[in-house]
Design a protein around this motif. Structure first.
Motif, mmCIF file in Angstrom:
data_model
loop_
_atom_site.group_PDB
_atom_site.id
_atom_site.type_symbol
_atom_site.label_atom_id
_atom_site.label_comp_id
_atom_site.label_asym_id
_atom_site.label_seq_id
_atom_site.Cartn_x
_atom_site.Cartn_y
_atom_site.Cartn_z
ATOM 1 N N LEU A 61 -45.922 26.001 -19.839
ATOM 2 C CA LEU A 61 -44.608 26.033 -19.214
ATOM 3 C C LEU A 61 -44.423 27.322 -18.428
ATOM 4 O O LEU A 61 -44.728 28.406 -18.891
ATOM 5 N N LYS A 62 -43.916 27.204 -17.211
ATOM 6 C CA LYS A 62 -43.719 28.356 -16.347
ATOM 7 C C LYS A 62 -42.260 28.784 -16.370
ATOM 8 O O LYS A 62 -41.369 27.954 -16.473
ATOM 9 N N PRO A 63 -42.009 30.076 -16.244
ATOM 10 C CA PRO A 63 -40.624 30.540 -16.255
ATOM 11 C C PRO A 63 -39.846 29.992 -15.063
ATOM 12 O O PRO A 63 -40.389 29.819 -13.981
ATOM 13 N N GLU A 64 -38.586 29.705 -15.289
ATOM 14 C CA GLU A 64 -37.715 29.297 -14.206
ATOM 15 C C GLU A 64 -37.245 30.547 -13.457
ATOM 16 O O GLU A 64 -37.459 31.672 -13.896
ATOM 17 N N PRO A 65 -36.600 30.393 -12.315
ATOM 18 C CA PRO A 65 -36.255 31.552 -11.483
ATOM 19 C C PRO A 65 -35.353 32.557 -12.186
ATOM 20 O O PRO A 65 -34.499 32.197 -12.991
ATOM 21 N N ASP A 66 -35.531 33.842 -11.854
ATOM 22 C CA ASP A 66 -34.765 34.910 -12.479
ATOM 23 C C ASP A 66 -33.268 34.770 -12.248
ATOM 24 O O ASP A 66 -32.465 35.176 -13.079
ATOM 25 N N ARG A 67 -32.868 34.206 -11.098
ATOM 26 C CA ARG A 67 -31.452 34.093 -10.797
ATOM 27 C C ARG A 67 -30.715 33.224 -11.803
ATOM 28 O O ARG A 67 -29.543 33.447 -12.090
ATOM 29 N N VAL A 68 -31.403 32.231 -12.343
ATOM 30 C CA VAL A 68 -30.794 31.386 -13.371
ATOM 31 C C VAL A 68 -30.543 32.208 -14.629
ATOM 32 O O VAL A 68 -29.445 32.199 -15.194
ATOM 33 N N THR A 69 -31.567 32.934 -15.073
ATOM 34 C CA THR A 69 -31.427 33.760 -16.274
ATOM 35 C C THR A 69 -30.368 34.835 -16.086
ATOM 36 O O THR A 69 -29.564 35.094 -16.986
ATOM 37 N N GLU A 70 -30.372 35.443 -14.910
ATOM 38 C CA GLU A 70 -29.381 36.488 -14.651
ATOM 39 C C GLU A 70 -27.961 35.939 -14.723
ATOM 40 O O GLU A 70 -27.065 36.575 -15.289
ATOM 41 N N ALA A 71 -27.741 34.753 -14.165
ATOM 42 C CA ALA A 71 -26.409 34.160 -14.206
ATOM 43 C C ALA A 71 -26.006 33.819 -15.636
ATOM 44 O O ALA A 71 -24.859 34.048 -16.053
ATOM 45 N N LEU A 72 -26.951 33.308 -16.405
ATOM 46 C CA LEU A 72 -26.644 32.961 -17.793
ATOM 47 C C LEU A 72 -26.419 34.206 -18.640
ATOM 48 O O LEU A 72 -25.596 34.205 -19.562
ATOM 49 N N ASP A 73 -27.148 35.275 -18.340
ATOM 50 C CA ASP A 73 -26.964 36.530 -19.082
ATOM 51 C C ASP A 73 -25.551 37.086 -18.920
ATOM 52 O O ASP A 73 -25.034 37.763 -19.809
ATOM 53 N N ARG A 74 -24.926 36.801 -17.790
ATOM 54 C CA ARG A 74 -23.546 37.258 -17.595
ATOM 55 C C ARG A 74 -22.534 36.118 -17.829
ATOM 56 O O ARG A 74 -21.383 36.183 -17.404
ATOM 57 N N SER A 75 -23.020 35.040 -18.477
ATOM 58 C CA SER A 75 -22.173 33.902 -18.876
ATOM 59 C C SER A 75 -21.577 33.151 -17.698
ATOM 60 O O SER A 75 -20.528 32.506 -17.828
ATOM 61 N N ASP A 76 -22.228 33.191 -16.550
ATOM 62 C CA ASP A 76 -21.769 32.457 -15.374
ATOM 63 C C ASP A 76 -22.558 31.144 -15.298
ATOM 64 O O ASP A 76 -23.501 30.999 -14.511
ATOM 65 N N VAL A 77 -22.166 30.183 -16.129
ATOM 66 C CA VAL A 77 -22.900 28.918 -16.212
ATOM 67 C C VAL A 77 -22.812 28.131 -14.896
ATOM 68 O O VAL A 77 -23.829 27.577 -14.452
ATOM 69 N N PRO A 78 -21.656 28.041 -14.235
ATOM 70 C CA PRO A 78 -21.613 27.312 -12.957
ATOM 71 C C PRO A 78 -22.583 27.869 -11.916
ATOM 72 O O PRO A 78 -23.223 27.104 -11.189
ATOM 73 N N GLU A 79 -22.719 29.209 -11.848
ATOM 74 C CA GLU A 79 -23.659 29.789 -10.893
ATOM 75 C C GLU A 79 -25.102 29.474 -11.285
ATOM 76 O O GLU A 79 -25.956 29.227 -10.421
ATOM 77 N N ALA A 80 -25.388 29.480 -12.585
ATOM 78 C CA ALA A 80 -26.738 29.121 -13.038
ATOM 79 C C ALA A 80 -27.076 27.690 -12.622
ATOM 80 O O ALA A 80 -28.180 27.414 -12.152
ATOM 81 N N ILE A 81 -26.122 26.776 -12.769
ATOM 82 C CA ILE A 81 -26.342 25.383 -12.377
ATOM 83 C C ILE A 81 -26.563 25.279 -10.870
ATOM 84 O O ILE A 81 -27.441 24.547 -10.401
ATOM 85 N N ARG A 82 -25.788 26.031 -10.100
ATOM 86 C CA ARG A 82 -25.968 26.018 -8.646
ATOM 87 C C ARG A 82 -27.363 26.502 -8.272
ATOM 88 O O ARG A 82 -28.040 25.924 -7.417
ATOM 89 N N GLN A 83 -27.822 27.570 -8.927
ATOM 90 C CA GLN A 83 -29.151 28.102 -8.646
ATOM 91 C C GLN A 83 -30.246 27.110 -9.037
ATOM 92 O O GLN A 83 -31.261 26.982 -8.341
ATOM 93 N N ILE A 84 -30.045 26.413 -10.134
ATOM 94 C CA ILE A 84 -31.019 25.394 -10.558
ATOM 95 C C ILE A 84 -31.109 24.287 -9.520
ATOM 96 O O ILE A 84 -32.203 23.861 -9.128
ATOM 97 N N GLU A 85 -29.966 23.810 -9.066
ATOM 98 C CA GLU A 85 -29.942 22.726 -8.093
ATOM 99 C C GLU A 85 -30.628 23.142 -6.787
ATOM 100 O O GLU A 85 -31.373 22.359 -6.195
ATOM 101 N N ILE A 86 -30.378 24.362 -6.335
ATOM 102 C CA ILE A 86 -31.035 24.860 -5.123
ATOM 103 C C ILE A 86 -32.543 24.946 -5.323
ATOM 104 O O ILE A 86 -33.344 24.497 -4.495
ATOM 105 N N ARG A 87 -32.929 25.526 -6.446
ATOM 106 C CA ARG A 87 -34.345 25.714 -6.735
ATOM 107 C C ARG A 87 -35.080 24.379 -6.798
ATOM 108 O O ARG A 87 -36.149 24.201 -6.203
ATOM 109 N N TRP A 88 -34.495 23.403 -7.510
ATOM 110 C CA TRP A 88 -35.185 22.133 -7.690
ATOM 111 C C TRP A 88 -35.221 21.321 -6.405
ATOM 112 O O TRP A 88 -36.197 20.626 -6.141
#
Length: 454
Positions: A43-70
């Motif tokens: 398994l490969k790590p997902e993008p840092d921007r997702v982790t960074e958003a989740l680390d600051r509890s910004d779940v909507p931004e993490a979802i946006r970053q996931i959608e862009i990445r995928w």
């Protein structure tokens, strides 16, 4: 050059090992070979921007970053652009609410993102507030090992229950259980999974809570990303089926159950056309759909989702292999096909490139949804599951209901289905498989609904 005394024995041992391996007579089963061909199963790590958003509890931004990445990942894999717009988490929730009201099903969007040190889970429901859970016990190493054990257990029809139940229950504790209280609280009965690299070929239906398989509790579907999902309504019960396939091939193993399979699904309760062997061509598919707007296209043939480049994956027609990058040549977009079914696929399980082809099948083909198998299932169990699926689909409120009903029938009523396999009207090759344990996940968990579950 003079070598020390200990050097020569080591060289001899190494040579013996090399020779022994190159001349080994050990054979590997077809299903294990699929697993063995998965070099990128780590398994490969997902993008840092997702982790960074989740680390600051910004779940909507993490979802946006996931959608862009995928979206970018799938465009890169399929070598083309998808005309779609990234919608925020709040809009996803509103869309789910509208769909729930229309379909009378309560759907949840469930993200599972593996990374080096943990597994991130995110849940979006119609209530509008996304939820995040981080599972630190499921780091890359242990998750990869558990996934491999689970897959090895389900793809072998002779495996013991513990071979798939033990890892399947562990995966359930990591992936589903952390958010199950919320699922129950909101009355969720349909889960749409958006899975990260390494998880997209996970046979979700066979995850187990200690009492039941996941498919016994929820409708299930996987999608490449929410912004790539066609969210239109369910398949009309009045649509017709174009069923095509081949029972013999010049360079592939035969599929003796195909004539019975395609004949059975184009008769009562459905109506349609069946084309077999020499008639099973891309030209005929396109010509028949130009005359009649078949809403369901069923292809009973070999299909491979392989590692590496997209052009290594294909669907086998009678006279050619249609590469995955050529799926638009099926002509399923105009008019849109409600459902594409591939009943004899196999995937390089755990391979991050192969699973992208599998998860992106419906999007690339232009159909609203697809059903495909993760590994090659026996002709007898494929025949039984497809008969049950199409019977249920005629009256089911949504497509996911029909597949779930068929899989539960395999689990709970395998004796009744085995009796049908013994029918003397079936080919001898099929009747010879009547003693199989159809309740084993090998026989039903491979079949996966991809895309629109409605």
């Amino acid at each position: 050059m003079k070598y020390p005394q200990w050097f020569l024995p080591i060289v001899l041992v190494a040579l013996l090992i090399t020779v022994g391996c190159s001349h080994s007579n050990v054979t590997i089963s077809a299903q294990e070979d699929v697993l063995a061909q998965s070099p990128s199963s780590v398994l490969k790590p997902e993008p840092d921007r997702v982790t960074e958003a989740l680390d600051r509890s910004d779940v909507p931004e993490a979802i946006r970053q996931i959608e862009i990445r995928w979206k970018n990942q799938y465009e890169d894999y399929f070598q083309g652009k998808f005309k779609t717009q990234i919608v925020p988490a709040a809009e996803i929730a509103r869309s789910l609410n509208q769909i729930n009201q229309r379909t009378k099903r309560k759907s949840a969007l469930f993200y599972a993102i593996p990374s080096a040190n943990h597994l991130d889970l995110m849940l979006v429901t119609a209530n509008g507030k996304p939820i995040h859970r981080r599972i630190t016990a499921a780091n890359r190493s242990v998750l990869t090992q558990t996934l491999q054990s689970f897959r090895m257990g389900v793809v072998r029809d002779d495996s013991d229950p513990d071979d798939y139940l033990v890892p399947g229950q562990q995966l359930y504790r990591w992936i589903v259980a952390p958010l199950e209280a919320q699922l129950r609280a909101e009355g969720i009965n349909q889960i749409i999974f958006c899975l990260g690299s390494g998880l997209r070929s996970l046979p979700l239906a066979a995850l187990h809570d200690g009492q039941k398989f996941l498919i016994e509790k929820y409708n299930l579907a996987i999608i490449p990303a929410f912004n790539l999902l066609d969210r239109q309504s369910r398949t009309s019960p009045n649509t017709e089926i174009l069923a095509m396939g081949a029972s013999t091939f010049s360079n592939k193993p035969p599929l003796p159950g195909v004539p019975i399979e395609i004949a059975s699904i184009t008769q009562t309760p459905w109506q349609g056309t069946s084309l077999l062997n020499q008639e099973f061509t891309l030209k005929n598919l396109r010509a028949h759909r130009q005359k009649t707007p078949y809403g369901i296209v069923h292809l009973a043939t070999h299909a491979e989702f392989s590692s590496g480049d997209v052009n290594r994956s294909y669907i086998q027609f009678w006279d050619q292999q249609l590469k995955l990058s050529q799926l638009q040549e099926l002509g399923l977009q105009n008019p849109p096909v409600q459902l594409l079914v591939l009943s004899a696929c196999r995937t390089a399980l755990g391979d991050t490139r192969a699973e992208m082809g599998f998860a992106g099948l419906a999007v690339k083909a232009g159909s609203k949804a697809a059903i495909a198998s993760l590994w090659s299932v026996s002709d007898a169990s494929t025949l039984m599951l497809m008969k049950e699926f199409y019977r249920a689909l005629k009256s089911a409120p949504v497509k996911a209901d029909a597949l779930r009903e068929a899989q539960i029938e395999m689990i709970q009523n395998s004796d009744r289905l085995r009796a049908q396999i013994r029918d003397r009207r079936l080919p001898e090759e099929i009747r010879a498989l009547a003693d199989q344990n159809l309740a084993h996940p090998y026989h039903w968990a491979a079949f996966t609904l991809i895309g629109n579950p409605w």
